[in-house]
Design a protein around this motif. Structure first.
Motif, PDB file in Angstrom:
ATOM      1  N   SER A 258     -64.794 -20.463  33.852  1.00 41.77           N
ATOM      2  CA  SER A 258     -65.667 -19.730  32.930  1.00 41.77           C
ATOM      3  C   SER A 258     -64.811 -18.791  32.080  1.00 41.77           C
ATOM      4  N   ALA A 259     -65.399 -18.395  30.952  1.00 42.16           N
ATOM      5  CA  ALA A 259     -64.644 -17.530  30.039  1.00 42.16           C
ATOM      6  C   ALA A 259     -65.599 -16.590  29.323  1.00 42.16           C
ATOM      7  N   ILE A 260     -65.090 -15.395  28.981  1.00 41.98           N
ATOM      8  CA  ILE A 260     -65.869 -14.386  28.271  1.00 41.98           C
ATOM      9  C   ILE A 260     -65.090 -13.960  27.031  1.00 41.98           C
ATOM     10  N   LEU A 261     -65.760 -13.993  25.883  1.00 42.44           N
ATOM     11  CA  LEU A 261     -65.173 -13.485  24.649  1.00 42.44           C
ATOM     12  C   LEU A 261     -65.450 -11.982  24.572  1.00 42.44           C
ATOM     13  N   VAL A 262     -64.385 -11.201  24.451  1.00 43.17           N
ATOM     14  CA  VAL A 262     -64.508  -9.740  24.395  1.00 43.17           C
ATOM     15  C   VAL A 262     -64.163  -9.285  22.976  1.00 43.17           C
ATOM     16  N   VAL A 263     -65.068  -8.481  22.399  1.00 44.31           N
ATOM     17  CA  VAL A 263     -64.892  -8.012  21.021  1.00 44.31           C
ATOM     18  C   VAL A 263     -64.728  -6.495  21.024  1.00 44.31           C
ATOM     19  N   ARG A 264     -63.706  -6.023  20.318  1.00 43.95           N
ATOM     20  CA  ARG A 264     -63.434  -4.589  20.211  1.00 43.95           C
ATOM     21  C   ARG A 264     -63.416  -4.180  18.743  1.00 43.95           C
ATOM     22  N   ASN A 265     -63.901  -2.970  18.485  1.00 44.06           N
ATOM     23  CA  ASN A 265     -63.881  -2.468  17.107  1.00 44.06           C
ATOM     24  C   ASN A 265     -62.520  -1.853  16.791  1.00 44.06           C
ATOM     25  N   GLY A 266     -62.402  -1.240  15.605  1.00 41.23           N
ATOM     26  CA  GLY A 266     -61.127  -0.683  15.192  1.00 41.23           C
ATOM     27  C   GLY A 266     -60.637   0.443  16.063  1.00 41.23           C
ATOM     28  N   SER A 267     -61.529   1.080  16.825  1.00 40.71           N
ATOM     29  CA  SER A 267     -61.139   2.162  17.727  1.00 40.71           C
ATOM     30  C   SER A 267     -60.748   1.654  19.109  1.00 40.71           C
ATOM     31  N   GLY A 268     -60.894   0.342  19.322  1.00 42.55           N
ATOM     32  CA  GLY A 268     -60.564  -0.229  20.627  1.00 42.55           C
ATOM     33  C   GLY A 268     -61.716  -0.261  21.604  1.00 42.55           C
ATOM     34  N   ASP A 269     -62.909   0.145  21.170  1.00 41.39           N
ATOM     35  CA  ASP A 269     -64.073   0.140  22.058  1.00 41.39           C
ATOM     36  C   ASP A 269     -64.687  -1.258  22.109  1.00 41.39           C
ATOM     37  N   ILE A 270     -65.106  -1.684  23.301  1.00 43.31           N
ATOM     38  CA  ILE A 270     -65.767  -2.976  23.446  1.00 43.31           C
ATOM     39  C   ILE A 270     -67.166  -2.889  22.865  1.00 43.31           C
ATOM     40  N   VAL A 271     -67.458  -3.775  21.912  1.00 40.36           N
ATOM     41  CA  VAL A 271     -68.769  -3.753  21.253  1.00 40.36           C
ATOM     42  C   VAL A 271     -69.579  -5.009  21.557  1.00 40.36           C
ATOM     43  N   ASP A 272     -68.953  -6.008  22.177  1.00 41.59           N
ATOM     44  CA  ASP A 272     -69.698  -7.238  22.463  1.00 41.59           C
ATOM     45  C   ASP A 272     -68.938  -8.054  23.505  1.00 41.59           C
ATOM     46  N   ARG A 273     -69.721  -8.763  24.309  1.00 43.22           N
ATOM     47  CA  ARG A 273     -69.167  -9.713  25.285  1.00 43.22           C
ATOM     48  C   ARG A 273     -70.056 -10.953  25.251  1.00 43.22           C
ATOM     49  N   GLN A 274     -69.436 -12.128  25.134  1.00 44.09           N
ATOM     50  CA  GLN A 274     -70.192 -13.375  25.067  1.00 44.09           C
ATOM     51  C   GLN A 274     -69.543 -14.417  25.966  1.00 44.09           C
ATOM     52  N   SER A 275     -70.395 -15.209  26.635  1.00 43.99           N
ATOM     53  CA  SER A 275     -69.877 -16.312  27.453  1.00 43.99           C
ATOM     54  C   SER A 275     -69.387 -17.434  26.546  1.00 43.99           C
ATOM     55  N   LEU A 276     -68.299 -18.098  26.984  1.00 43.54           N
ATOM     56  CA  LEU A 276     -67.730 -19.217  26.233  1.00 43.54           C
ATOM     57  C   LEU A 276     -67.521 -20.400  27.162  1.00 43.54           C
ATOM     58  N   PRO A 277     -67.758 -21.607  26.692  1.00 45.70           N
ATOM     59  CA  PRO A 277     -67.305 -22.777  27.445  1.00 45.70           C
ATOM     60  C   PRO A 277     -65.769 -22.778  27.491  1.00 45.70           C
ATOM     61  N   VAL A 278     -65.202 -23.056  28.630  1.00 45.94           N
ATOM     62  CA  VAL A 278     -63.749 -22.953  28.780  1.00 45.94           C
ATOM     63  C   VAL A 278     -63.005 -23.966  27.911  1.00 45.94           C
ATOM     64  N   SER A 279     -63.683 -25.022  27.487  1.00 44.31           N
ATOM     65  CA  SER A 279     -63.012 -26.057  26.696  1.00 44.31           C
ATOM     66  C   SER A 279     -63.101 -25.813  25.193  1.00 44.31           C
ATOM     67  N   HIS A 280     -63.804 -24.763  24.777  1.00 40.89           N
ATOM     68  CA  HIS A 280     -63.998 -24.517  23.350  1.00 40.89           C
ATOM     69  C   HIS A 280     -62.676 -24.197  22.658  1.00 40.89           C
ATOM     70  N   ARG A 281     -62.416 -24.889  21.542  1.00 40.99           N
ATOM     71  CA  ARG A 281     -61.236 -24.613  20.727  1.00 40.99           C
ATOM     72  C   ARG A 281     -61.541 -23.595  19.631  1.00 40.99           C
TER      73      ARG A 281
END
Length: 227
Positions: A125-148
Motif C-alpha cells: 500500500s502507498a500514501i501520497l503526502v502533500v505539503r504546502n510551502g511551509s512544510g505542513d501536511i495539507v493532504d494525504r491520499q491512498s495510492l495503488p502501489v503500481s501507479h506510475r
C-alpha cells in the motif's frame, strides 16, 4: 614651408589611446583610423630638406601594423562569439513552454498536478503526502502501489481549491502496518525561463523555483494533457 609635426610627438600621442582602448573594439577601430590619418598627413607634409627619420618612421609603421592586427582580431572574436552564442540560445529557447519532470515542488494554481510516485516492490500500500510551502501536511491520499502517475486535484475536505502556491509531494510505502519508506515524488512543471550561467543551464519554473537542467527526468509538450 609647411611645419612638420615631430615624429616623436605623433608616436607618443598614439601610444596612450591604443593601450587604454585595447579592450574596446569600437574605440580601437577609431584609434586605428586616427593613427592612419596622422601617419598619412605627416608623410605628405614633411619638409623635403629635413625628411622623416627612417628608423622612427619604421617604428610608426610597426605600431600601425599592430593596431591593424588587433582590430582584425577583435572583429574575428566577435564573429566567433556570435556563432557560438547562437546555438546555445536556440537550445535554451527550446525549453520555454515545455513541461519538465523533476524532484521539485509543483506550482498549484487551481489546475490538477501530475505526480510521479516512486516505486517500492515490497510495499502493498502507498500514501501520497502533500505539503504546502511551509512544510505542513495539507493532504494525504491512498495510492495503488503500481501507479506510475497520480493526479492531485488540490481540493480541501470541503471540496474547495487550496491556496495557490508551491506544494511538495512524497510517498509513504507500507507493508501491512509497517512503514517501509517515505520518498520524494517528482512533479511536472512548466518552464517559464531558461538561463545559461557558465556551463550550467538553469530552468525557472512556474512559481519561481529554479532547477538545474540535468535534474530533469522527462520533458513533454506544454499543451494541456488529458487527465
Amino acid at each position: 614651408m609647411t611645419e612638420t609635426t615631430p615624429i616623436s610627438n605623433a608616436s607618443s600621442s598614439q601610444n596612450k589611446p591604443v593601450a587604454s582602448t585595447a579592450s574596446d573594439p569600437s574605440a580601437l577601430a577609431s584609434d586605428f583610423e586616427t593613427f592612419l590619418k596622422m601617419l598619412t598627413a605627416q608623410a605628405r607634409n614633411q619638409d623635403p630638406l629635413e625628411p622623416i627619420n627612417s628608423s622612427e618612421y619604421a617604428a610608426q609603421l610597426a605600431q600601425f601594423s599592430m593596431v591593424e592586427q588587433q582590430v582584425r582580431t577583435n572583429e574575428t572574436l566577435s564573429e566567433l562569439s556570435a556563432l557560438l552564442g547562437g546555438p546555445q540560445m536556440s537550445q535554451l529557447s527550446g525549453w520555454i513552454g515545455s513541461e519538465v519532470r523533476a524532484l521539485a515542488p509543483a506550482y498549484f494554481d487551481g489546475d490538477p498536478v501530475r505526480v510521479s510516485p516512486p516505486q517500492n516492490d515490497q510495499a502493498d500500500s502507498a500514501i501520497l503526502v502533500v505539503r504546502n510551502g511551509s512544510g505542513d501536511i495539507v493532504d494525504r491520499q491512498s495510492l495503488p502501489v503500481s501507479h506510475r502517475t497520480a493526479i492531485w486535484n488540490g481540493l480541501d475536505s470541503n471540496g474547495l481549491p487550496m491556496a495557490a502556491g508551491q506544494y511538495s509531494f512524497s510517498v509513504e510505502h507500507y507493508r501491512g502496518v509497517d512503514l517501509l519508506s517515505e520518498e520524494s515524488a517528482a512533479t511536472y512543471n512548466r518552464v517559464s525561463e531558461a538561463q545559461l550561467e557558465r556551463d550550467d543551464v538553469i530552468l525557472i519554473l512556474e512559481g519561481g523555483q529554479a532547477i538545474l537542467a540535468p535534474l530533469v527526468t522527462a520533458v513533454r509538450s506544454g499543451d494541456p494533457q488529458p487527465l
